[in-house]
Design an enzyme around this catalytic site. Structure first.
Site, mmCIF file in Angstrom:
data_model
loop_
_atom_site.group_PDB
_atom_site.id
_atom_site.type_symbol
_atom_site.label_atom_id
_atom_site.label_comp_id
_atom_site.label_asym_id
_atom_site.label_seq_id
_atom_site.Cartn_x
_atom_site.Cartn_y
_atom_site.Cartn_z
ATOM 1 N N CYS A 64 0.882 -1.171 0.000
ATOM 2 C CA CYS A 64 0.000 0.000 0.000
ATOM 3 C C CYS A 64 0.920 1.222 0.000
ATOM 4 O O CYS A 64 2.109 1.077 -0.297
ATOM 5 C CB CYS A 64 -1.004 -0.019 1.166
ATOM 6 S SG CYS A 64 -0.298 0.153 2.821
ATOM 7 N N GLY A 65 0.431 2.386 0.333
ATOM 8 C CA GLY A 65 1.278 3.586 0.282
ATOM 9 C C GLY A 65 2.473 3.484 1.209
ATOM 10 O O GLY A 65 3.609 3.788 0.835
ATOM 11 N N THR A 66 2.219 3.062 2.429
ATOM 12 C CA THR A 66 3.293 2.966 3.422
ATOM 13 C C THR A 66 3.628 1.536 3.831
ATOM 14 O O THR A 66 4.649 1.301 4.476
ATOM 15 C CB THR A 66 2.861 3.694 4.710
ATOM 16 O OG1 THR A 66 1.633 3.085 5.170
ATOM 17 C CG2 THR A 66 2.643 5.179 4.488
ATOM 18 N N HIS A 97 14.013 -14.864 12.851
ATOM 19 C CA HIS A 97 13.584 -14.896 14.259
ATOM 20 C C HIS A 97 12.076 -14.985 14.454
ATOM 21 O O HIS A 97 11.631 -15.510 15.469
ATOM 22 C CB HIS A 97 14.107 -13.654 14.996
ATOM 23 C CG HIS A 97 15.588 -13.686 15.230
ATOM 24 N ND1 HIS A 97 16.236 -12.772 16.031
ATOM 25 C CD2 HIS A 97 16.545 -14.529 14.762
ATOM 26 C CE1 HIS A 97 17.536 -13.054 16.048
ATOM 27 N NE2 HIS A 97 17.745 -14.116 15.274
ATOM 28 N N ARG A 108 5.099 4.361 -1.466
ATOM 29 C CA ARG A 108 5.496 5.760 -1.300
ATOM 30 C C ARG A 108 6.770 5.867 -0.464
ATOM 31 O O ARG A 108 7.229 6.970 -0.174
ATOM 32 C CB ARG A 108 4.363 6.541 -0.608
ATOM 33 C CG ARG A 108 3.168 6.781 -1.510
ATOM 34 C CD ARG A 108 2.003 7.344 -0.732
ATOM 35 N NE ARG A 108 0.953 7.813 -1.629
ATOM 36 C CZ ARG A 108 -0.307 7.995 -1.256
ATOM 37 N NH1 ARG A 108 -0.684 7.731 -0.008
ATOM 38 N NH2 ARG A 108 -1.210 8.425 -2.121
ATOM 39 N N ARG A 131 15.406 -21.414 19.771
ATOM 40 C CA ARG A 131 14.773 -20.596 20.819
ATOM 41 C C ARG A 131 13.683 -19.679 20.252
ATOM 42 O O ARG A 131 12.768 -19.271 20.958
ATOM 43 C CB ARG A 131 15.817 -19.795 21.589
ATOM 44 C CG ARG A 131 16.494 -18.693 20.805
ATOM 45 C CD ARG A 131 17.561 -17.992 21.653
ATOM 46 N NE ARG A 131 18.031 -16.767 21.042
ATOM 47 C CZ ARG A 131 18.929 -16.715 20.066
ATOM 48 N NH1 ARG A 131 19.443 -17.836 19.573
ATOM 49 N NH2 ARG A 131 19.321 -15.549 19.571
#
Ligand code: RB5
Length: 150
Positions: A64-66, A97, A108, A131
């Site tokens: 998406c944009g971010t 991990h 963006r 672990r």
């Protein structure tokens, strides 16, 4: 098979990542969106996450944009561990991990080349187990415990 989805803002980068996956001969399932017409990122994050949660797709990529909206939405689906990433180190460590099964990038935030590097690093890195397995199980337990409240 890799599920891939985006909203309208991520649509172009999704196409670039699809081309990249094709070059690497990685099979993917495009769950949309299929144009730059405005839509809600929640719909496509959820559709892709369901493909992964049901085991139809092994992993999923969201844009998406971010990367924020799609990752937040995907992480609401039981069994999804989605990391929002703008550099390869976090992509790598989230596989080693946290055994992430989805990755989100922001169109963006990162350019095409960096997005490809991030995705490739993520796809190529195995989960270390040991672990870390116990901690991933604890995450699943949190999910189980929270279900009692809904
Ligand atoms: C759409 O305008 C934008 O909000 C979306 O692409 C995303 O960045 C949300 O997190």
């Amino acid at each position: 098979m890799i599920a891939i989805g985006s909203d309208h803002v991520g649509f172009r980068l999704k196409k670039e990542i699809e081309r990249f996956l094709e070059q690497k001969e990685i099979v993917y399932k495009d769950i949309g969106t299929f144009s730059e017409e405005r839509c809600d990122y929640t719909e496509f994050a959820c559709k892709a996450a369901e493909q992964v949660a049901r085991g139809i797709c092994e992993k999923g990529i969201l844009i998406c944009g971010t990367g924020a909206g799609v990752s937040i939405a995907a992480n609401k689906v039981a069994g999804i561990r989605c990391v929002c990433c703008s550099e390869p180190f976090t992509a790598e460590m989230s596989r080693r991990h946290n055994d992430t099964n989805m990755i989100a990038v922001g169109s963006r935030v990162v350019g095409v080349e960096l997005a490809e590097k991030i995705v490739w690093q993520w796809l190529e890195t195995p989960f270390e187990g040991g672990r870390h397995l116990n901690r991933v199980r604890q995450i699943a337990q949190i999910e189980q415990d929270q279900m009692r409240f809904v």
